[in-house]
Design an enzyme around this catalytic site. Sequence first.
Site, short mmCIF file in Angstrom:
data_model
loop_
_atom_site.label_atom_id
_atom_site.label_comp_id
_atom_site.label_asym_id
_atom_site.label_seq_id
_atom_site.Cartn_x
_atom_site.Cartn_y
_atom_site.Cartn_z
N SER A 106 6.77 4.61 -1.55
CA SER A 106 5.82 4.11 -0.77
C SER A 106 6.36 2.75 -0.26
CB SER A 106 4.63 4.05 -1.57
OG SER A 106 3.32 3.41 -0.67
N HIS A 131 5.15 8.09 2.49
CA HIS A 131 3.99 8.92 2.78
C HIS A 131 3.09 7.84 3.66
CE1 HIS A 131 1.75 6.81 -1.06
NE2 HIS A 131 2.31 6.11 -0.23
#
EC number: 3.4.21.92
Length: 211
Positions: A106, A131
């Site tokens: 992330s 993501h």
Amino acid sequence: MHDPQDVMMNLVPIVVEQTSRGERSFDIYSRLLKERIIFITGPIEDHMASLIIAQLLFLESENPKKEISMYINSPGGVVSAGLGIYDTMQYIRSPVSTMCLGMAASMGSLLLTAGEKDMRFAAPNARIMVHQPSGGFRGQASDIERHAADIQKIKRRLNEIYVHHTGRTYDEIESALDRDNFMSAQEGLEFGLVDKVIERRAEDEKEGSDS
């Protein structure tokens, strides 16, 4: 029940050095900071971000032309906190090398790829995950709409940052970030998130650290 972060801090080793004024002791992270080494370990949140930003600004003030090494092992965290670190990395004059040990997920992956070009590394067994941002919100329908629109703005901005640092097209980044996308170190290299997978430090670097 003990906070894992508190337990970790209680286990941080202390390094003792002999100086002309006698013995001096440092926790291991403070000692490595003297060597211009910064660690991003664990969830990225506001308190951690303020500490990392302060370290970056301090090291730049010490020597704006000398490299700063950032080691990352993080599952990600708060987007605004991560972007604060990112903006500081881009703002300072000191080149920042990044190295993934363990996991850069992330916001951790965004900071990994934000390092100076040709100075972004991953260990052979590192994992990288990218993501899109997520969030939850309760309230009136109009408030939920505004919140959703804001998340879309953040998503576009994060995509643009990945485009800038990887050389991929916007569509490629949007597709890659559509769901949790786990990569090996080699896959991260091929995608453009890092510049090299390294198993051992170069001999000249070892010699330089000993001098």
